[in-house]
Design a protein around this motif. Structure first.
Motif, PDB file in Angstrom:
ATOM      1  N   GLY A 297     -25.414  26.599  33.602  1.00 22.54           N
ATOM      2  CA  GLY A 297     -24.962  28.142  33.937  1.00 22.54           C
ATOM      3  C   GLY A 297     -24.177  28.003  35.334  1.00 22.54           C
TER       4      GLY A 297
ATOM      5  N   ALA B 134     -18.664  30.931  31.063  1.00 24.74           N
ATOM      6  CA  ALA B 134     -19.988  29.940  30.598  1.00 24.74           C
ATOM      7  C   ALA B 134     -19.413  28.588  31.118  1.00 24.74           C
ATOM      8  CB  ALA B 134     -19.857  30.211  29.035  1.00 24.74           C
TER       9      ALA B 134
ATOM     10  N   VAL C  26     -25.083  25.271  29.262  1.00 26.44           N
ATOM     11  CA  VAL C  26     -25.690  26.412  28.790  1.00 26.44           C
ATOM     12  C   VAL C  26     -24.870  26.933  27.288  1.00 26.44           C
ATOM     13  CG1 VAL C  26     -26.196  28.634  29.083  1.00 26.44           C
ATOM     14  CG2 VAL C  26     -26.805  27.125  30.931  1.00 26.44           C
ATOM     15  N   TRP C  27     -23.638  26.743  27.583  1.00 21.12           N
ATOM     16  CA  TRP C  27     -22.795  27.121  26.380  1.00 21.12           C
ATOM     17  C   TRP C  27     -22.983  26.270  25.184  1.00 21.12           C
ATOM     18  CZ3 TRP C  27     -18.899  24.105  24.132  1.00 21.12           C
ATOM     19  CH2 TRP C  27     -17.930  24.765  23.397  1.00 21.12           C
TER      20      TRP C  27
ATOM     21  N   PRO D 121     -27.066  28.129  23.984  1.00 24.01           N
ATOM     22  CA  PRO D 121     -27.306  29.096  24.850  1.00 24.01           C
ATOM     23  C   PRO D 121     -28.749  29.726  24.217  1.00 24.01           C
ATOM     24  CG  PRO D 121     -24.961  29.546  23.809  1.00 24.01           C
ATOM     25  CD  PRO D 121     -25.533  28.268  23.444  1.00 24.01           C
ATOM     26  N   GLU D 122     -28.967  29.702  23.020  1.00 22.82           N
ATOM     27  CA  GLU D 122     -30.391  29.932  22.817  1.00 22.82           C
ATOM     28  C   GLU D 122     -31.353  29.248  23.358  1.00 22.82           C
ATOM     29  OE1 GLU D 122     -27.739  30.022  20.415  1.00 22.82           O
ATOM     30  OE2 GLU D 122     -27.693  32.256  19.934  1.00 22.82           O
TER      31      GLU D 122
ATOM     32  N   VAL E  28     -29.546  34.871  30.100  1.00 20.85           N
ATOM     33  CA  VAL E  28     -28.581  34.219  29.409  1.00 20.85           C
ATOM     34  C   VAL E  28     -28.110  35.039  28.220  1.00 20.85           C
ATOM     35  CG1 VAL E  28     -27.833  32.095  27.882  1.00 20.85           C
ATOM     36  CG2 VAL E  28     -29.713  31.718  29.632  1.00 20.85           C
ATOM     37  N   GLU E  29     -26.827  35.502  28.373  1.00 17.01           N
ATOM     38  CA  GLU E  29     -26.017  36.127  27.433  1.00 17.01           C
ATOM     39  C   GLU E  29     -25.854  35.435  25.972  1.00 17.01           C
ATOM     40  OE1 GLU E  29     -25.118  38.828  25.438  1.00 17.01           O
ATOM     41  OE2 GLU E  29     -24.674  39.489  27.376  1.00 17.01           O
ATOM     42  N   LEU E  30     -26.334  36.130  24.936  1.00 13.77           N
ATOM     43  CA  LEU E  30     -26.346  35.422  23.727  1.00 13.77           C
ATOM     44  C   LEU E  30     -25.375  35.941  22.640  1.00 13.77           C
ATOM     45  CD1 LEU E  30     -30.102  34.793  23.056  1.00 13.77           C
ATOM     46  CD2 LEU E  30     -28.470  33.095  23.860  1.00 13.77           C
TER      47      LEU E  30
ATOM     48  N   ARG F 236     -20.511  35.220  25.559  1.00 14.59           N
ATOM     49  CA  ARG F 236     -21.806  34.075  25.148  1.00 14.59           C
ATOM     50  C   ARG F 236     -21.951  32.811  26.047  1.00 14.59           C
ATOM     51  NH1 ARG F 236     -25.173  32.720  20.772  1.00 14.59           N
ATOM     52  NH2 ARG F 236     -24.915  30.409  20.320  1.00 14.59           N
ATOM     53  N   GLY F 237     -23.105  32.669  26.346  1.00 10.52           N
ATOM     54  CA  GLY F 237     -23.259  31.334  26.998  1.00 10.52           C
ATOM     55  C   GLY F 237     -23.124  31.512  28.606  1.00 10.52           C
TER      56      GLY F 237
ATOM     57  N   THR G 280     -24.699  32.725  32.243  1.00 12.21           N
ATOM     58  CA  THR G 280     -26.075  33.073  32.762  1.00 12.21           C
ATOM     59  C   THR G 280     -25.839  34.318  33.650  1.00 12.21           C
ATOM     60  OG1 THR G 280     -25.203  31.275  34.274  1.00 12.21           O
ATOM     61  CG2 THR G 280     -27.173  30.779  32.633  1.00 12.21           C
TER      62      THR G 280
END
Ligand code: BDR
Ligand code: CA
Length: 313
Positions: free
Chosen positions: A151, A162, A166-167, A170-171, A260-262, A268-269, A271
């Motif tokens: 992140g 991202a 994390v990218w 991400p989940e 975390v943005e999903l 996406r990915g 933080t």
């Protein structure tokens, strides 16, 4: 002082290799697990075993997930780490095979065995860890702390916002950050400015065998960072997740809620680090369980890591 007991979940990777060699000199390294990320699971596992062999490190290794929780692993990040995931030096072939257990079961077993004492350092995508959390609901409560390289509280390195680990899943990162264990996060905003320069690498190249191999690896890595990003340092991202357990005054942290943005089309990915506690739910939740790195003493930290590598005989 007793040495911190640590397990490293990794995807070597040049900076992973440095982090492993550094950790083994200072900490009680109980094992390694590997995860897809910088290259295929087979390649990062072979790379990790070669690093253990190079350092004469006895820790067992369990191979983990080949793909993220959703979908398939992306094409290997060969733009930073080369075709094998660890280009630049001929490391010794592995002197052992992975243990029979899958990384997820190995993680659970180690957390149970070293209950309340184990620091889990996650320096690749969080897939194995997320699955361990899901499979054993007590897993997170058994850990002393999770230390993440992943992140960013600023720029990303895969998308504008991202960071790669994390990218890549991400989940899984979202599961990790929400698991309830204390988390120490070294994000790209700090790790990308904490690196070895040409003079540091020259010191390694002039050193004994382990240092020389590491110097060759970092020469390659620095060249790629220069070409891709115009950097004049080889960032030691992953070592930043280990150093605080050896020397606490080299990285400064602040408690901060991290999500975390999903879903974002562009984000996406990412933080999302709520450094001002602007989100009402965060205010109600009280003090965050994440300690976010906000600054490093980069020259001192790098000198400390380089000196550690030079001490291998
Ligand atoms: C992270 O991505 C990987 O390429 C590195 O090994 C590090 O863990 C930095 O974004
Ligand atoms: Ca890594």
């Amino acid at each position: 002082m007793t040495r911190t007991r640590m397990l490293i979940d990794c995807d070597p990777g040049h900076d992973d290799a440095v982090a492993i060699l550094y950790a083994a000199r200072h900490l009680d390294l109980v094992g390694l697990t590997t995860c897809h990320g910088n290259n295929t699971i087979d390649n990062v596992t072979r790379n990790a075993l070669s690093v253990l062999t190079l350092g004469g490190i006895a820790a067992p290794l369990a191979q983990g997930c080949a793909d993220p929780l959703i979908g398939r692993t992306r094409s290997p990040a060969d733009n930073a780490h080369g075709r094998t995931g660890l280009d630049g030096s001929d490391l010794p072939p592995p002197d052992r095979a992975p243990v029979a257990a899958h990384a997820v079961d190995f993680l659970i077993d180690m957390a149970r065995t070293h209950r309340d004492e184990l620091v889990l350092a996650v320096i690749g995508p969080a897939t194995n860890v997320a699955l361990a959390i899901r499979k054993e609901p007590r897993f997170a409560s058994w850990l002393r702390e999770i230390s993440v390289m992943g992140g960013s509280a600023g720029l990303g390195n895969v998308t504008p916002v991202a960071e790669f680990n994390v990218w890549s899943d991400p989940e899984a990162a979202a599961v990790l950050f929400a698991c309830g264990a204390p988390v120490r996060m070294a994000g790209y905003n700090v790790t990308s400015v904490t690196g070895a320069n040409a003079a540091d690498i020259a010191r390694l190249l002039a050193g004994p065998r382990v240092a020389r191999h590491t110097g060759e690896l970092l020469s390659y890595y620095l060249r790629r960072q220069r070409e891709r990003l115009g950097f004049d340092i080889a960032p030691l991202h992953d070592a930043c997740a280990i150093v605080p357990y050896v020397q606490a005054d080299l990285i400064e942290y602040r408690h901060c809620h991290v999500d975390v943005e999903l879903n974002g089309r562009l984000t996406r990915g990412m933080t999302v680090c709520d450094l001002r506690t602007l989100t009402p739910a965060h205010r109600e939740a009280g003090e965050a369980r994440v300690q976010l790195a906000i600054r490093s003493e980069a020259p001192r930290l790098i000198d400390h890591v380089i000196s550690t590598l030079l001490a291998y005989r």
